[in-house]
Scaffold this motif. Structure first.
Motif, PDB file in Angstrom:
ATOM      1  N   TYR A 158       0.891  -1.184  -0.066  1.00 30.93           N
ATOM      2  CA  TYR A 158       0.110  -0.015  -0.125  1.00 30.93           C
ATOM      3  C   TYR A 158       0.710   1.358   0.032  1.00 30.93           C
ATOM      4  CZ  TYR A 158      -3.392  -3.366   1.580  1.00 30.93           C
ATOM      5  OH  TYR A 158      -4.394  -4.584   1.722  1.00 30.93           O
ATOM      6  N   SER A 159       1.760   1.264   0.910  1.00 26.00           N
ATOM      7  CA  SER A 159       2.898   2.478   0.825  1.00 26.00           C
ATOM      8  C   SER A 159       3.477   2.599  -0.498  1.00 26.00           C
ATOM      9  CB  SER A 159       3.821   2.142   1.878  1.00 26.00           C
ATOM     10  OG  SER A 159       3.508   2.117   3.186  1.00 26.00           O
ATOM     11  N   PHE A 160       3.900   1.465  -1.349  1.00 28.48           N
ATOM     12  CA  PHE A 160       4.478   1.550  -2.637  1.00 28.48           C
ATOM     13  C   PHE A 160       3.368   2.219  -3.496  1.00 28.48           C
ATOM     14  CE2 PHE A 160       5.515   0.013  -6.806  1.00 28.48           C
ATOM     15  CZ  PHE A 160       7.123   0.435  -6.887  1.00 28.48           C
ATOM     16  N   LEU A 161       2.361   1.950  -3.533  1.00 26.20           N
ATOM     17  CA  LEU A 161       1.165   2.399  -4.297  1.00 26.20           C
ATOM     18  C   LEU A 161       1.038   3.964  -4.091  1.00 26.20           C
ATOM     19  CD1 LEU A 161      -1.675  -0.432  -4.470  1.00 26.20           C
ATOM     20  CD2 LEU A 161      -0.598   0.642  -6.478  1.00 26.20           C
ATOM     21  N   LYS A 162       0.755   4.195  -2.837  1.00 25.66           N
ATOM     22  CA  LYS A 162       0.621   5.379  -2.509  1.00 25.66           C
ATOM     23  C   LYS A 162       1.750   6.568  -2.838  1.00 25.66           C
ATOM     24  CE  LYS A 162      -0.877   8.466   1.576  1.00 25.66           C
ATOM     25  NZ  LYS A 162      -1.089   8.514   3.095  1.00 25.66           N
ATOM     26  N   ASN A 163       3.028   6.141  -2.833  1.00 26.17           N
ATOM     27  CA  ASN A 163       4.134   6.887  -2.945  1.00 26.17           C
ATOM     28  C   ASN A 163       4.287   7.022  -4.632  1.00 26.17           C
ATOM     29  OD1 ASN A 163       4.847   7.353  -0.501  1.00 26.17           O
ATOM     30  ND2 ASN A 163       6.127   5.574  -0.521  1.00 26.17           N
ATOM     31  N   GLU A 164       3.888   5.851  -5.288  1.00 25.22           N
ATOM     32  CA  GLU A 164       4.305   5.977  -6.712  1.00 25.22           C
ATOM     33  C   GLU A 164       2.988   6.291  -7.621  1.00 25.22           C
ATOM     34  OE1 GLU A 164       6.827   4.894  -8.550  1.00 25.22           O
ATOM     35  OE2 GLU A 164       7.996   4.585  -6.649  1.00 25.22           O
ATOM     36  N   VAL A 165       1.811   6.382  -7.086  1.00 26.65           N
ATOM     37  CA  VAL A 165       0.661   6.745  -7.752  1.00 26.65           C
ATOM     38  C   VAL A 165      -0.089   8.306  -7.509  1.00 26.65           C
ATOM     39  CG1 VAL A 165      -1.858   6.476  -8.437  1.00 26.65           C
ATOM     40  CG2 VAL A 165       0.009   4.329  -8.339  1.00 26.65           C
ATOM     41  N   PHE A 166       0.202   8.567  -6.143  1.00 24.24           N
ATOM     42  CA  PHE A 166      -0.454   9.652  -5.579  1.00 24.24           C
ATOM     43  C   PHE A 166       0.463  10.825  -5.319  1.00 24.24           C
ATOM     44  CE2 PHE A 166      -3.554   6.086  -5.021  1.00 24.24           C
ATOM     45  CZ  PHE A 166      -4.548   6.896  -5.467  1.00 24.24           C
TER      46      PHE A 166
END
Length: 244
Positions: A236-244
């Motif tokens: 989830y942290s990876f997604l948040k950092n990469e997308v938002f």
């Protein structure tokens, strides 16, 4: 939180979204072998929606509400013979649905989307990445990006590795295997979370893809073929950092 169940072109879906009138990136959730879109998402739909995604959980081909009476009566071993066909069919369904429906929704980002896959679902995501340039990010939990080696290993394990049709399958899989076609994944953002004790999907498949694509992210966890809280939080942290 708005959760909606629908059928599009004969494909059962569950969607999750926060109704805030903001444009959102779409992310598919692909479940594992013998699972389904609702029982196996295990709260991840709500979490991903709260991150800011429009989440689409899809029943894999011959799974969940798409499982026929005949299929329900087959053993898991017999069904495993069709696992690559299941992946291929599901990936093409996802590509079709985005192009025909989701990219035309007013609050969905139209030129890109992402995929979050667990086990077999990760293989669906990797293959989808080789057939659709609009897929930008792949999150694989206890993942495999391999068609040929994975299928050969399972065929040897379960004893369905002989005959004309098996040979034809392997020849076909060699042409479309995501690992063999790793250059088609080169522009994707890839995150792989592996269990070091995983005997169902050994790490060697993910490691090989990472060797071909060193810009991908691979992490190892002291677990078997399960997704731990730590593994999920990191994804989830990876997604948040990469997308938002």
């Amino acid at each position: 939180m708005k959760i909606n169940k629908l059928w599009l072109d004969g494909i059962p879906l569950t969607t999750y979204e926060i109704e805030d009138n903001k444009e959102k990136p779409l992310i598919y959730f692909f479940h594992g072998f013998s699972g389904n879109k609702d029982a196996n998402i295990m709260g991840r739909g709500e979490i991903l929606a709260n991150l800011g995604f429009y989440v689409v959980a899809i029943d894999a081909y011959m799974h969940g509400e798409r499982m026929s009476h005949f299929e329900k009566n087959r053993s898991n071993v017999k069904r495993y013979e069709d696992i690559i066909e299941i992946v291929i069919h599901t990936a093409h369904d996802a590509k079709h649905l985005f192009a025909k429906y989701f990219s035309k929704m007013p609050l969905i980002i139209k030129d890109s989307y992402h995929a979050y896959g667990v086990s077999m679902g990760s293989l669906t995501a990797f293959y989808l990445g080789t057939i659709d340039t609009k897929l930008k990010m792949i999150i694989g939990i206890v993942p495999t990006p391999s068609f040929v080696e994975y299928y050969e290993d399972k065929a040897n394990m379960y004893g369905f590795n002989e005959g004309f049709f098996y040979d034809r399958k392997i020849d076909y899989y060699k042409k479309i295997d995501p690992t063999y076609n790793y250059l088609k994944l080169k522009e994707k953002t890839i995150y792989m979370a592996c269990g070091i004790k995983d005997e169902i999907v050994p790490n060697k498949y993910a490691i090989k893809l990472h060797e071909y694509l060193p810009e991908s992210t691979i992490k190892f966890y002291d677990t078997g073929h399960v997704s731990t809280d730590e593994m999920l939080k990191d994804s989830y942290s990876f997604l948040k950092n990469e997308v938002f």
